[in-house]
Write a protein that holds these residues in place. Sequence first.
Motif, short mmCIF file in Angstrom:
data_model
loop_
_atom_site.label_atom_id
_atom_site.label_comp_id
_atom_site.label_asym_id
_atom_site.label_seq_id
_atom_site.Cartn_x
_atom_site.Cartn_y
_atom_site.Cartn_z
N PHE A 115 0.83 -1.19 0.00
CA PHE A 115 0.00 0.00 0.00
C PHE A 115 0.87 1.26 0.00
N PRO A 116 0.42 2.31 -0.66
CA PRO A 116 1.23 3.54 -0.75
C PRO A 116 1.40 4.21 0.62
N GLU A 117 2.33 5.15 0.68
CA GLU A 117 2.54 5.93 1.90
C GLU A 117 1.26 6.67 2.29
N ASP A 118 1.04 6.78 3.60
CA ASP A 118 -0.10 7.52 4.15
C ASP A 118 -1.43 6.93 3.73
N TYR A 119 -1.45 5.70 3.30
CA TYR A 119 -2.66 5.05 2.82
C TYR A 119 -3.43 4.45 3.99
N VAL A 120 -4.73 4.73 4.04
CA VAL A 120 -5.57 4.07 5.03
C VAL A 120 -5.96 2.71 4.46
N LEU A 152 3.17 -3.07 15.29
CA LEU A 152 3.65 -2.94 13.92
C LEU A 152 2.60 -2.30 13.03
N ILE A 153 1.34 -2.43 13.41
CA ILE A 153 0.22 -1.86 12.67
C ILE A 153 -0.54 -0.93 13.61
N LEU A 154 -0.97 0.21 13.08
CA LEU A 154 -1.70 1.20 13.87
C LEU A 154 -3.17 1.16 13.50
N VAL A 155 -4.04 1.12 14.50
CA VAL A 155 -5.48 1.14 14.26
C VAL A 155 -5.88 2.54 13.87
N HIS A 156 -6.54 2.68 12.73
CA HIS A 156 -7.00 3.99 12.26
C HIS A 156 -8.47 4.23 12.56
N GLU A 157 -9.28 3.19 12.38
CA GLU A 157 -10.73 3.34 12.57
C GLU A 157 -11.33 1.98 12.91
N LYS A 158 -12.36 2.01 13.75
CA LYS A 158 -13.09 0.79 14.08
C LYS A 158 -14.51 0.89 13.53
N SER A 159 -15.07 -0.26 13.21
CA SER A 159 -16.42 -0.30 12.67
C SER A 159 -17.45 -0.19 13.79
N SER A 160 -18.71 -0.10 13.41
CA SER A 160 -19.78 -0.04 14.40
C SER A 160 -19.86 -1.33 15.20
N MET A 161 -19.28 -2.41 14.67
CA MET A 161 -19.25 -3.68 15.39
C MET A 161 -18.06 -3.78 16.32
N GLY A 162 -17.19 -2.75 16.32
CA GLY A 162 -16.03 -2.76 17.19
C GLY A 162 -14.81 -3.42 16.59
N LYS A 163 -14.91 -3.90 15.35
CA LYS A 163 -13.77 -4.52 14.68
C LYS A 163 -12.92 -3.44 14.01
N ILE A 164 -11.65 -3.79 13.76
CA ILE A 164 -10.76 -2.84 13.08
C ILE A 164 -11.22 -2.71 11.63
N LYS A 165 -11.56 -1.50 11.25
CA LYS A 165 -12.06 -1.23 9.90
C LYS A 165 -10.95 -0.70 9.00
N GLY A 166 -10.12 0.19 9.54
CA GLY A 166 -9.01 0.75 8.78
C GLY A 166 -7.75 0.76 9.63
N CYS A 167 -6.60 0.56 9.00
CA CYS A 167 -5.34 0.57 9.75
C CYS A 167 -4.28 1.29 8.92
N ARG A 168 -3.17 1.60 9.57
CA ARG A 168 -2.07 2.28 8.90
C ARG A 168 -0.76 1.64 9.35
#
Length: 848
Positions: free
Chosen positions: A403-408, A448-464
């Motif tokens: 994935f590219p730099e700064d990509y969610v 090693l991976i940063l959580v960016h956003e979680k879904s309404s279900m509480g699962k990791i939706k986006g990471c960086r």
Amino acid sequence: MAYAALLSLKHLLEHTLDHDYQYLILDEKQQIESLLQKLCFLQDFLDHSPQKSSETIDCLESQIRDAAYEAEDIIESHITDRVHEESASKSGDSFTPFCHQLEEVIEEIDSIKKRVEKIKDDNDVQDLQTRTEPSQPASSGKSSMVGLDDDIMEIKVRLTRGSSSIETLSVVGMGGIGKTTLTRKVYDDEKIVQHFDIRAWVTVSQNYSARELLLGLLDSMKKTTDKVREKSFEELADYLYKNLKGMRYLMVLDDVWDTNVWDNVKRLFPNDNYGSRIMMTTRLENVAGYENSCSPHHMRFLNEGESWNLFCENVFGKDGCPTELKQIGKRIVQNCRGLPLAIVVIAGLLSKATKTQHYWTYIGENLSSAIASNDDNCSKILSLSYKHLPHHLKGCFLYIGIFPEDYVIIVSKLVKLWIVERLLKPERSKSLEDVAREYLLELVDRNLILVHEKSSMGKIKGCRIHDLLRDFCVREAQREKFFHVNNMGLCGISEGTKVRRLIIHSYRKLNDLDICLHNMRPRSVLNFDLKHYHPLEIFINPRLLSVLDKKTVRIIEFPVNLRYFAFELRFGRSFPASLLYLLRNLQIFVCENLGSINLPLEIWEMRQLRHVKFWEVVLPDPPSAETEGKKSFIVLDNLQTLSNVVNFRCTEEVIQRIPNLKRLKISFKRGAVLERGYYCLNNLVHLLKLESLSCSIISSLSFWKNIAFPISLKKLSLKNCCLPWEDLTIVGSLPNLHVLKLLWYSFDGLEWEPNEGEFLQLKYLMLADINLENWIADSIHFPSLEHLVIEQCRYLKEIPSGIGEIPTLESIEVSLCGDSVVTSAKQIQAEQQSLGNDDLQVRIVNQS
């Protein structure tokens, strides 16, 4: 990447034996079964080989990787030829054996296997491990740190106050974020020095010796002599215990990688109720939380001001930054993304160089390579985390570098790619999707991976991923022949080079790209170029292509081995049946076109499908077994996602073919057949594994009377239904419902008063653009609610005050609503704060 190559080949061999056996002659089948046994042996060897690399192990892994790649190419190439032959002649008599080619690879793997057996027999694996060097205590000099004053104060308070019993405090975060520096600053603080009778510091690292660890602590306490160094482990343990007995002490275990460290030393620290403390620094969440008496301290990235101050201190000392360098300097610092290690390294480079705008601009444009090439210590710090990964996680981690730099990074896409790239180690009773999610969580826990956003279900939706770690992934992947990232050209790829995975981030000369792609024969092509909106015609040799995520890319000849196909349909709104016939291995089928696409009957014969996602898709009714003169029909038992099906006929025949569906999105448009029961929506109740359902009905109210939901449902989104609020009791009675989204006139009426005893497990509720004026509710109606979102509810008067009394409520978000709704949300927050509840967050967005 030997382990990833073995996993991929093992997946292929098992698939070939289970699904493509008709394309094999007897000798080939026996060869593949024999090869599968040898792979299991090599995989077991790698599972138990040392994580720290050595020349012997590295050489073996390279040979294993290359042999596995060669075997994979041979088998898939010949199976592809035979599929074409069968399609053309409908007979397998003309199949050309490939036993000889496969035998050569098997002989190579046999040779590797013998070398592995010799290593195991001679116990050389233990000799290959790096011997533990004596741990050295950290320097007693003052540590330089800018910012994080609040963090330092918090840790000092936690060390000096609280329970008189011994407590352990962990400082956790990614490599280079400043754990050791922060801890050292606290350790050397004057108040800490005065508070504790004894302090000791030892650096543990990955390969540690329990005996050397004790000597390191005793060294730091200045309690070692030549005689002491000759003592056994038990004697040293007793000596340390006696020196700490009756004292208030602070012990620091720096850079801990294993929970066994704590198991080995915890009995050595006496608990005399004097307020003694133990600190650990670690990159691993499982280590940080292991039997700790208080919550870990999570390191944060530096903010913009702290980053700039740290940079200037290291470049200019007490002098300020010249005006002409300030703008480019701040851009350089911003690109370090708040990681102290990156800031200090680049500052060290610039402090020794000519301070000109031209040079600083150059460094700013080549920041990652400048850091990597000018500081070996930085690379070592980052690579430690990778080397400590178990083999089954290494391929998945490096793959994130595509994935590219700064990509969610959208996690659902990452999971799908891991699956089709055959990077996952299957586990019994778990789907590959579940295994992938566990891998992701483990990478998050390892920082090693940063959580960016979680879904309404509480699962990791986006990471960086931090840019420095991403650059490490790209370099390591290209060294390991795992993938190649193309940036504005194909430099670094020599003519005739086979690139297994080609990642296109941008391109300049289309002709050059076409030629190279044709010669390289990549197995995966993923296009992330967002600048070129015209289609790029790539002349790919389609024989072995398995992953094609092409967005605006167009190919000429159709690949038959595709497992992942994300595309834009440019040849009409009906997908050709002839193409679907060839896509026998397709697992992920994604179309990004706006508008509706018709799929042919052949879709019901694609056994490998796991996820089908279209903007709008029309599915044909499956042919019944009776009409085709068959006793049974094909079941798509791998299919988990089906979205977005227009006018979905949920008949018994359809349900029987998709029994394991987990996510379904359906819509019914005006003009659909309105006869009651035609769409059989009551059959939804038989989808026993369905967890998420999105339903939009722009048609007759009779649809709702025929609908029923399975008790497995966890997430439900309704839109356009225009139903009376009292009918919502059908939804409220679902026992496992966690998320409910009522969107765009899903329910109609001015008043909603839910019934007590419903929505018992609901955690997330969204009301968006619905015709509601009076909402009558109390804490008893949504006893488990955590998040409430209200958008564009223009007629709603207020949020019921009783909602604020729900003990689990964490947040309320209001957007584009009347002032009275905003006022009620703020009043709820104020009332909770007056009761001592400061955790409830209220967000007001997009209000004029």
